[in-house]
Design a protein around this motif. Structure first.
Motif, mmCIF file in Angstrom:
data_model
loop_
_atom_site.group_PDB
_atom_site.id
_atom_site.type_symbol
_atom_site.label_atom_id
_atom_site.label_comp_id
_atom_site.label_asym_id
_atom_site.label_seq_id
_atom_site.Cartn_x
_atom_site.Cartn_y
_atom_site.Cartn_z
ATOM 1 N N LYS A 56 -16.487 -17.639 17.330
ATOM 2 C CA LYS A 56 -16.386 -17.296 18.749
ATOM 3 C C LYS A 56 -17.680 -16.630 19.220
ATOM 4 O O LYS A 56 -18.531 -16.274 18.412
ATOM 5 C CB LYS A 56 -15.196 -16.358 18.982
ATOM 6 C CG LYS A 56 -13.837 -16.949 18.586
ATOM 7 C CD LYS A 56 -12.717 -15.972 18.879
ATOM 8 C CE LYS A 56 -11.369 -16.526 18.425
ATOM 9 N NZ LYS A 56 -10.990 -17.752 19.171
ATOM 10 N N PHE A 62 -12.766 -11.235 18.868
ATOM 11 C CA PHE A 62 -14.050 -11.208 19.569
ATOM 12 C C PHE A 62 -14.937 -10.042 19.134
ATOM 13 O O PHE A 62 -16.014 -9.850 19.694
ATOM 14 C CB PHE A 62 -13.838 -11.207 21.083
ATOM 15 C CG PHE A 62 -13.633 -12.588 21.640
ATOM 16 C CD1 PHE A 62 -14.698 -13.314 22.137
ATOM 17 C CD2 PHE A 62 -12.383 -13.176 21.623
ATOM 18 C CE1 PHE A 62 -14.526 -14.603 22.634
ATOM 19 C CE2 PHE A 62 -12.190 -14.458 22.114
ATOM 20 C CZ PHE A 62 -13.263 -15.177 22.620
ATOM 21 N N SER A 121 -18.455 -13.794 19.735
ATOM 22 C CA SER A 121 -18.039 -12.424 19.461
ATOM 23 C C SER A 121 -19.195 -11.455 19.637
ATOM 24 O O SER A 121 -20.361 -11.858 19.708
ATOM 25 C CB SER A 121 -17.494 -12.313 18.029
ATOM 26 O OG SER A 121 -18.510 -12.620 17.084
#
Length: 206
Positions: free
Chosen positions: A182, A176, A184
């Motif tokens: 993701k 992340f 992130s």
């Protein structure tokens, strides 16, 4: 020729898709405070107007969407673009952004014997120092996000997203930090930067 101008609801949805490059209704609903079914309905309407292309559950911005977003942002955010309380903190962002980019580079690569090598994240102490710097830089954005959030509550979603991503990192899920698949820290930061430039009608500094 009459310009196409979006209302706030449709702007938020199209803007979210454009920032992500492609997105599902579920992903967009998390950041525009609408239900998935409401977002899907707006996806259909924007697609009918030629502003989105739908591929299964995924929406992608069309070439025509770029200018519509620019025009709509100018219409919706004219007052913000002349608000000293916003501009003062926005002017400080570029310095913080430069530091963030340097920090992300140090996350992705390490220097060994004068050579840059891919960071395999085997040195937890090194990674911890970089993560601490990232957290400090994210905290520097709070003033700008709060200032923008007072004018438009959707900017507060970035605070929530940063907090969620950093909580994942602190729990040990270092993907992340910068994983492009993701939500992130790096992705949220990139989206915010693009969003800020469009909102204020500014060009990216090279």
């Amino acid at each position: 020729m009459t310009q196409t101008l979006l209302d706030k609801r449709r702007y938020n949805i199209l803007n979210a898709v454009a920032l992500k490059k492609m997105a599902t209704a579920a992903a967009v609903s998390e950041i525009v405070d609408l239900t998935i079914s409401e977002v899907r309905a707006e996806f259909d309407a924007l697609a009918a107007e030629g502003l989105l292309a739908l591929v299964g559950e995924t929406a992608l911005p069309t070439d025509a969407s770029g200018q519509v977003l620019i025009n709509s942002a100018a219409d919706l955010y004219g007052p913000i673009r002349n608000d000293p309380s916003v501009l003062q903190v926005a002017d400080k962002f570029e310095d913080v952004n430069t530091r963030f980019l340097r920090t992300m580079a140090s996350w992705q690569q390490i220097e060994v014997g004068g050579r840059k090598l891919a960071n395999d994240h085997s040195d937890s102490a090194y990674d911890a120092k970089v993560i601490a710097t990232i957290e400090r830089l994210v905290s520097r954005l709070e003033g700008l996000l709060e200032a923008l959030g007072e004018k438009d509550s959707r900017f507060r979603t970035y605070i929530t997203r940063f907090e969620r991503s950093l909580a994942k990192v602190d729990s040990g899920d270092i993907a992340f930090v910068s994983d492009p698949t993701k939500d992130s820290v790096h992705n949220v930061w990139f989206e915010f930067h693009e969003d800020l430039l469009r909102t204020l009608g500014r060009a990216r500094k090279e």
